[in-house]
Design an enzyme around this catalytic site. Structure first.
Site, PDB file in Angstrom:
ATOM      1  N   GLU A 154      56.143  52.205  34.513  1.00 54.91           N
ATOM      2  CA  GLU A 154      55.953  50.621  34.733  1.00 54.91           C
ATOM      3  C   GLU A 154      56.424  49.806  33.982  1.00 54.91           C
ATOM      4  OE1 GLU A 154      52.004  50.306  36.567  1.00 54.91           O
ATOM      5  OE2 GLU A 154      52.617  51.287  38.492  1.00 54.91           O
ATOM      6  N   CYS A 166      58.605  37.864  19.489  1.00 58.86           N
ATOM      7  CA  CYS A 166      58.657  38.068  18.255  1.00 58.86           C
ATOM      8  C   CYS A 166      60.276  37.810  17.725  1.00 58.86           C
ATOM      9  CB  CYS A 166      58.491  39.695  17.936  1.00 58.86           C
ATOM     10  SG  CYS A 166      59.916  40.730  17.886  1.00 58.86           S
ATOM     11  N   CYS A 169      63.027  39.578  19.000  1.00 58.85           N
ATOM     12  CA  CYS A 169      63.278  39.144  20.216  1.00 58.85           C
ATOM     13  C   CYS A 169      64.266  37.874  20.322  1.00 58.85           C
ATOM     14  CB  CYS A 169      62.263  39.163  21.068  1.00 58.85           C
ATOM     15  SG  CYS A 169      61.601  40.805  21.458  1.00 58.85           S
ATOM     16  N   GLU A 315      53.581  56.716  43.076  1.00 60.00           N
ATOM     17  CA  GLU A 315      52.081  56.544  42.851  1.00 60.00           C
ATOM     18  C   GLU A 315      51.436  56.231  44.024  1.00 60.00           C
ATOM     19  OE1 GLU A 315      50.405  54.674  39.262  1.00 60.00           O
ATOM     20  OE2 GLU A 315      51.890  55.677  37.915  1.00 60.00           O
ATOM     21  N   TRP A 323      40.817  48.912  40.050  1.00 55.80           N
ATOM     22  CA  TRP A 323      41.342  47.649  39.351  1.00 55.80           C
ATOM     23  C   TRP A 323      41.284  46.374  40.100  1.00 55.80           C
ATOM     24  CZ3 TRP A 323      45.865  46.362  41.529  1.00 55.80           C
ATOM     25  CH2 TRP A 323      46.513  47.269  42.199  1.00 55.80           C
ATOM     26  N   GLU A 363      39.936  54.697  33.749  1.00 56.87           N
ATOM     27  CA  GLU A 363      40.385  55.105  35.087  1.00 56.87           C
ATOM     28  C   GLU A 363      39.327  56.105  35.493  1.00 56.87           C
ATOM     29  OE1 GLU A 363      44.480  55.180  34.618  1.00 56.87           O
ATOM     30  OE2 GLU A 363      44.786  53.318  35.400  1.00 56.87           O
ATOM     31  N   HIS A 366      38.882  55.654  39.211  1.00 59.93           N
ATOM     32  CA  HIS A 366      39.840  55.535  40.209  1.00 59.93           C
ATOM     33  C   HIS A 366      39.961  56.639  40.989  1.00 59.93           C
ATOM     34  CE1 HIS A 366      43.970  54.978  41.602  1.00 59.93           C
ATOM     35  NE2 HIS A 366      44.028  53.974  40.822  1.00 59.93           N
TER      36      HIS A 366
END
Ligand code: GAL
Length: 680
Positions: A154, A166, A169, A315, A323, A363, A366
């Protein structure tokens, strides 16, 4: 039909498996394999967050456990989707090399913690990633069990704006801009920086948009978001190149998140071999499940449309998440239905997060296939097993089929960013994605498949292209629309379209900019209405209430098909139709409620000859998606009602599982999905 996973041409059933959390519990690892076999699991994703176990110290690798797990699974016919572990960094890395940790918008560097929190520009991060990925690829890239690389996890999903501010970047951003604009003059013009004395006189003055700095230069905001996507794609590609070096035949994917605003997923198209995504709908959170079903369907379609090939549901929860504010269990049958929904829309897998509930940390509660209880006599385990059996029995039939819509709706991330940044008629919420879904809804209800594509994709193969709120009108898209309509296509556009170009400069002349001649209208003003100014339109002798936004337009060749009924713009056109070349272009000037969209699109598809997947009027809450194959089509008839329904079939079909014929009445139980075969 492409089959990127050459080693494994079956529907995938399994999910995220974290044996690294259970290495001290050998009995559990053994039991996992027994239970997986019972649940008809044929592949698992391994190593997603295992960096600290795989490389406990810098340069010291500990892969034996992984090899053993992969081998043990493989012996039992269970394949591996192998992850690169960059989703979460180990302590030694963040402790020794400060620059790998992201800097937040306020200039403060993150401490160690969480995940998806590394700097995508940091050369050290890239070097350490290359090192672990190289070792993994050398060791496992040619293992017969490994069928797919799962790059990171993800990407960008760190809960904030996905970006790192930063100094590295900032420097990379400036280089990216130099490459794009070549000169400061052209950047200053594109960003309209004379506004509030923001003219840049040196590249070094450019900083990412932050709330205590520049926020009002919309071109800057937009380019920063583009840069963030480009930088992530670049990081992702480096990972792909590393793992592919050792076996170019193992395809790569990265798990996406549907309508995740921070990343323009269409930009991953070329470098992802097979699209995969994580879907967590909020089932049972409303009076009924229809709206959630429609949003989820549109999300699946968007993911499929990136490559217009089968994708993977990487998933999903077999029961509940932990969550959301409220985490409701899936009601009986919903697990089968939501799994089949993904398949109906083009998924070649049903994968779960997670195989086994972790024992501790955030989790532990979950949903998972295997509970802390640890046995197979649970409702969830039974539900999962049923899905496994069904996928197994239909794998041959489904695997090489795909949806082939004749309708496309434009959903464009850059347009979305620009709309939400615009400071225009409504600064609370312009509801871009909601509007896209509103246009999709009637098609879902009629059982018509739709692609959701961005403005950069080809549109020639569709009969109908709908472009709601194309505020940013990309030049090439405008050209494509012109050619498409000239050649006989039907195009539907709406209010708040053709306002700015790709750098967020308003079109001079008239709105909707470059496609004005196609739709044959000129938009003069946009009114944001509220309860004090109710309005309605009259269309086909019926009155429809309108809401939020009313575009005041003038005909420039188009004919009016609906008119405003109230206020000072009573009698002005609210819906227009223009003949252009051998095609048709409609302009919907106003935001309506669902009734108008339904009536309008029902008529339109009849007029332009778009067929429904099944020629029947479907009951409320029921839809049909179609996956097309060489000699047969598969119709997934889905009932999202908590009661049973009956459909009067239009002809004779075969029931996929039993291969018995059926005609006349088709009964669907609550949350049922029946798969029908339509032989050609
Ligand atoms: C996903 C994530 C998984 C897990 C899951 C829980 O977003 O990729 O690792 O956290 O959510 O629903």
């Amino acid at each position: 039909m492409k089959t990127p996973i050459k080693k494994f041409t079956k529907m995938l059933h399994g999910g995220d498996y974290n044996p690294d959390q259970w290495l001290d519990y050998p009995d559990i690892l053994k039991q996992d394999i027994e239970l997986m076999k019972k649940a008809h699991v044929n592949c698992v994703s391994l190593g997603i967050f295992a960096w600290a176990t795989l490389e406990p110290e810098e340069g010291v690798y500990n892969f034996e456990w992984l090899e053993e797990v992969i081998n043990n699974l493989y012996k039992e016919g269970i394949y591996t989707v192998l992850a690169t572990p960059t989703g979460a960094m180990p302590h030694w890395l963040t402790e020794k090399y400060e620059e790998v940790r992201q800097v937040r918008e306020n200039g403060v560097r993150n401490l160690h913690g969480g995940r998806h929190n590394f700097c995508f520009t940091s050369q050290i991060m890239r070097e350490k990633t290359r090192a672990i990925d190289t070792q993994l690829a050398k060791r496992f890239g040619n293992h017969p069990a490994v069928i797919l690389w799962h790059i990171s996890n993800e990407m960008g999903g760190n809960g904030s704006d996905s970006s790192c501010h930063c100094p590295l970047c900032q420097a990379a951003f400036r280089e990216w801009l130099k490459n794009k604009y070549k000169t400061l003059d052209s950047l200053n013009h594109a960003w309209w920086t004379k506004f509030w004395a923001q003219t840049y006189t040196s590249w070094d003055q450019i900083h990412s948009p932050v709330s205590n700095g520049v926020t009002t230069v919309h071109g800057l905001n937009l380019d920063w978001k583009r840069f963030v996507t480009a930088q992530m794609v670049d990081f992702y590609k480096e990972e792909c190149n590393t793992v592919k070096k050792y076996n170019k035949d193992i395809p790569v994917t990265t798990n996406m998140m549907g309508f995740f605003k921070c990343l323009d997923y269409f930009k991953f198209k070329e470098s992802v071999d097979i699209i995969s995504w994580d879907s967590y709908p909020s089932w049972h959170g409303e009076e009924d499940d229809v709206n959630v079903a429609i949003l989820t369907a549109a999300s699946h379609n968007t993911m499929r449309s990136i490559k217009k090939e089968p994708f993977l549901l990487m998933e999903s929860t077999p029961s509940l998440t932990n969550w959301k504010s409220i985490n409701t269990l899936k009601r009986p049958n919903m697990h089968m239905l939501s799994s089949m929904q993904a398949v109906a829309h083009g998924s070649n897998s049903v994968q779960y997060f997670q195989w086994r509930k972790s024992r501790g940390a955030s989790e532990k509660l979950h949903g998972a296939v295997v509970d802390h209880y640890g046995k197979d006599d649970t409702r969830v385990f039974k539900d999962v097993t049923e899905v496994g059996i069904r996928l197994e029995s239909l794998t041959e039939m489904i695997y090489k089929t795909i949806n082939k819509p004749k309708v496309a709706i434009i959903v464009d991330w850059e347009n979305w960013w620009a709309i939400d940044d615009a400071q225009g008629p409504n600064n609370i919420d312009m509801k871009y994605i909601e509007t896209v879904i509103d246009h999709y809804k009637p098609f879902w209800k009629m059982g018509i498949d739709v692609d959701l594509i961005d403005m950069e994709q080809e549109i020639d193969n569709y009969k109908l292209v709908i472009a709601p709120m194309t505020y940013m009108m990309k030049e090439k898209f405008g050209e494509r629309v012109k050619a498409f309509v000239k050649n006989g296509g039907c195009f539907v556009n709406s209010y708040w379209s053709g306002i700015v170009n790709e750098t967020d400069l308003c079109f001079l002349g008239s709105f909707p900019g470059i496609i004005g001649e196609v739709v044959g209208i000129r938009s003069e003003e946009l009114d944001a209405i509220n309860e004090c100014y109710p309005n309605s339109i009259i269309y086909n002798n019926r009155s429809y209430e309108v809401k939020d936004l009313c575009d005041l337009i003038h005909l420039q060749g188009a004919k009016a098909e609906a008119y405003y009924e109230k206020d000072f713009y009573k009698g002005m056109p609210a819906l227009t139709r223009n003949e252009y070349g051998s095609g048709l272009a409609y302009y919907i000037a106003v935001r309506t409620k669902a009734d108008f969209n339904e009536d309008f699109y029902t008529e339109l598809i009849k007029k332009i000859g778009i067929e429904k997947n099944m020629n029947v009027k479907l009951p409320y809450g029921v839809t049909v998606s179609k996956r097309c194959g060489e000699d047969r089509d598969l119709l997934f008839v889905q009932n999202y009602n908590s009661d049973s329904v009956t459909i009067e079939l239009d002809k004779q079909y075969e029931i996929a599982e039993s291969q018995t014929t059926i005609s006349g009445k088709l009964e669907l139980a609550a949350y049922d999905c029946v798969i029908l075969v339509d032989k050609k």
